[in-house]
Design a protein around this motif. Structure first.
Motif, PDB file in Angstrom:
ATOM      1  N   ARG A  93       0.828  -1.212   0.000  1.00  0.00           N
ATOM      2  CA  ARG A  93       0.000   0.000   0.000  1.00  0.00           C
ATOM      3  C   ARG A  93       0.862   1.261   0.000  1.00  0.00           C
ATOM      4  O   ARG A  93       0.554   2.239  -0.679  1.00  0.00           O
ATOM      5  CB  ARG A  93      -0.941   0.013   1.207  1.00  0.00           C
ATOM      6  CG  ARG A  93      -2.311  -0.599   0.919  1.00  0.00           C
ATOM      7  CD  ARG A  93      -3.357  -0.170   1.943  1.00  0.00           C
ATOM      8  NE  ARG A  93      -3.029  -0.615   3.285  1.00  0.00           N
ATOM      9  CZ  ARG A  93      -3.311  -1.827   3.754  1.00  0.00           C
ATOM     10  NH1 ARG A  93      -3.937  -2.698   2.987  1.00  0.00           N
ATOM     11  NH2 ARG A  93      -2.974  -2.170   4.981  1.00  0.00           N
ATOM     12  N   ARG A  96       2.081   1.852  -3.428  1.00  0.00           N
ATOM     13  CA  ARG A  96       1.004   2.392  -4.275  1.00  0.00           C
ATOM     14  C   ARG A  96       0.830   3.906  -4.036  1.00  0.00           C
ATOM     15  O   ARG A  96       0.693   4.668  -4.992  1.00  0.00           O
ATOM     16  CB  ARG A  96      -0.301   1.648  -3.970  1.00  0.00           C
ATOM     17  CG  ARG A  96      -1.547   2.245  -4.644  1.00  0.00           C
ATOM     18  CD  ARG A  96      -2.791   1.431  -4.308  1.00  0.00           C
ATOM     19  NE  ARG A  96      -4.030   2.121  -4.643  1.00  0.00           N
ATOM     20  CZ  ARG A  96      -4.613   2.080  -5.834  1.00  0.00           C
ATOM     21  NH1 ARG A  96      -4.073   1.386  -6.810  1.00  0.00           N
ATOM     22  NH2 ARG A  96      -5.743   2.736  -6.053  1.00  0.00           N
ATOM     23  N   GLU A 278      -5.687  -3.499  -3.658  1.00  0.00           N
ATOM     24  CA  GLU A 278      -5.909  -2.103  -3.268  1.00  0.00           C
ATOM     25  C   GLU A 278      -6.746  -1.379  -4.332  1.00  0.00           C
ATOM     26  O   GLU A 278      -7.673  -0.650  -3.996  1.00  0.00           O
ATOM     27  CB  GLU A 278      -4.567  -1.376  -3.081  1.00  0.00           C
ATOM     28  CG  GLU A 278      -3.785  -1.829  -1.855  1.00  0.00           C
ATOM     29  CD  GLU A 278      -3.153  -3.212  -2.031  1.00  0.00           C
ATOM     30  OE1 GLU A 278      -3.290  -4.021  -1.107  1.00  0.00           O
ATOM     31  OE2 GLU A 278      -2.547  -3.475  -3.070  1.00  0.00           O
ATOM     32  N   THR A 281     -10.490  -2.080  -4.159  1.00  0.00           N
ATOM     33  CA  THR A 281     -11.237  -1.741  -2.937  1.00  0.00           C
ATOM     34  C   THR A 281     -12.613  -1.101  -3.196  1.00  0.00           C
ATOM     35  O   THR A 281     -13.603  -1.525  -2.584  1.00  0.00           O
ATOM     36  CB  THR A 281     -10.378  -0.825  -2.029  1.00  0.00           C
ATOM     37  OG1 THR A 281      -9.193  -1.542  -1.671  1.00  0.00           O
ATOM     38  CG2 THR A 281     -11.120  -0.434  -0.766  1.00  0.00           C
TER      39      THR A 281
END
Ligand code: MN
Length: 438
Positions: A93, A96, A278, A281
């Protein structure tokens, strides 16, 4: 696993890479799928993310100091995505978030210049298998597919009694997984006609595709340590498209008593881009709602979070173009459109069930969903179902008909997620063209 969206999902985010902002682009800045590629200039193999019609070379980014301070930075210099997949969800994450900072509009001009040097037009790259797939399991998670197929093999007994209790799967062959656009050679094998006394050996006459979704495994588990359902999503790195090519005539003769074997293992095609958990989501939805009267999953396969967010609203399409369609200038035609959210079992349930006996899953292992079919005819994810085992052939714009695939046919899988208030993200394509047996 967090189910909250953050600023990387903001619909107002735009990239200074102009092609990423185009309406309908599969790869806007909100997506950033990961892949592996060979640079035609240097011949080097690197990993990167797709942004519009460009690929950001992550190895080049790390060398330019753009990933400084990130725990996942070293994984970005590897030749395949296995090292990145082994990183924790938190480290992925953080990477990202950094990539969004590097690529978003408003980035400082000096930084844009540095990042720009790490961008390569996708058309100048050879896309490779995203990871070294050490092991591959194929599930059978669509109750609609299982029922339709079951009826053809066993008219009186379509759905076996275990189906609604166990996520059924078989161990597939990892070595014959290939990336999109790799030619698919028609397999030869042993078949037996219903009215024949003995089998013969030769090219499959009933070659089919299966529209599936693949789940790449992240950190995984040690042998003997099952992954509880509450933690299963921490081990889902992302999804890709899968075409589980299937020789139905070989399958029919060989599948009992131990399940699929050579009817499946000749080739499996996957898309080059891993769309991350991610990025998905905003598109998470409740797990499939079981019809009244169906058994509830056993406790080890149940959790409130899985019921609330276990599904993914992912639209899936199959397109076909025959050799003659290409010659006569016809575009591919769409054969079906379905949705991944209609699967009876979620990816989390597949992960937990797979490891429930202690079996270990490792970074880069691939779990495929099984053919994604829905309740209506237009949602059937293979020709076996669409043509009812060949009884209702499809018509092509050239006047040709298809019961099963012919040499020269190209099958194209596409997938995308859409939701009001968010930017559409796509999976790119998973293509394969049939070559004559030989
Ligand atoms: Mn399959």
């Amino acid at each position: 696993m967090s189910h909250a969206t953050d600023r990387t999902h903001d619909r107002d985010l735009r990239s200074w890479v102009e092609s990423a902002n185009r309406e309908g682009s599969d790869f806007p800045i909100q997506n950033l799928p990961f892949g592996s590629f060979r640079r035609r200039d240097s011949g080097q193999t690197h990993v990167g993310v797709a942004i519009g019609d460009q690929v950001l070379d992550l190895s080049a980014c790390e060398n330019a100091g753009l990933l400084e301070g990130l725990a996942a930075a070293e994984a970005c210099t590897a030749h395949s995505l296995n090292a990145w997949m082994a990183c924790s969800a938190e480290d992925r994450r953080a990477l990202r978030r950094r990539l969004v900072e590097l690529l978003e509009e408003g980035t400082a001009p000096g930084r844009i210049q540095a990042v720009g040097k790490c961008l390569v037009p996708t058309e100048e790259l050879e896309l490779l298998l995203p990871a070294n797939v050490g092991d591959y399991t194929d599930f059978y998670a669509s109750v609609f597919h299982a029922t339709n197929i079951g009826k053809m093999f066993r008219p009186d007994n379509p759905l076996l009694p275990n189906y609604k209790h166990i996520p059924i799967g078989y161990h597939g062959r990892a070595s014959s997984i290939v990336v999109s656009e790799t030619p698919v050679r028609r397999p030869q094998g042993q078949t037996k006609a219903d009215d024949a006394d003995s089998p013969t050996f030769g090219p499959s006459k009933l070659l089919d595709y299966e529209l599936e979704v693949g789940a790449f495994i992240g950190p995984g588990n040690q042998l003997g340590h099952p992954i509880p359902i509450e933690e299963a999503e921490d081990h889902l790195v992302g999804l890709c498209l899968v075409n589980d090519w299937s020789a139905r005539d070989l399958q029919k003769w060989e599948y009992q008593p131990l399940g699929p074997f050579l009817a499946k293992s000749f080739t499996t095609t996957i898309s080059p881009w891993v769309v991350t958990a991610e990025a998905l989501t905003p598109f998470r939805v409740p797990a499939f709602e079981r019809p009244e009267g169906d058994p509830q999953p056993l406790p080890y396969l149940s959790s409130p979070a899985n019921e609330a967010h276990g599904g993914v609203d992912l639209t899936l399409e199959v397109w076909l173009q025959s050799e003659r369609m290409r010659q006569e200038g016809h575009e591919p035609i769409r054969l079906s459109r379905g949705n991944f959210a209609k699967l009876y079992w979620t990816v989390a349930q597949m992960i937990t069930h797979h490891t429930s006996n202690g079996c270990d899953l490792r970074p880069g292992h691939l779990l495929a969903s099984g053919t994604v079919s829905g309740p209506t005819k237009g949602e059937r994810g293979c020709l076996m179902e669409l043509t009812t085992k060949g009884a209702e052939p499809l018509e092509l714009p050239t006047g040709e008909t298809r019961k099963f695939l012919a040499d020269g046919d190209e099958v194209i899988l596409r997938g995308y997620c859409e939701r009001e208030g968010f930017v559409r993200i796509g999976f790119g394509e998973c293509r394969g063209r049939i070559e004559a047996a030989g």
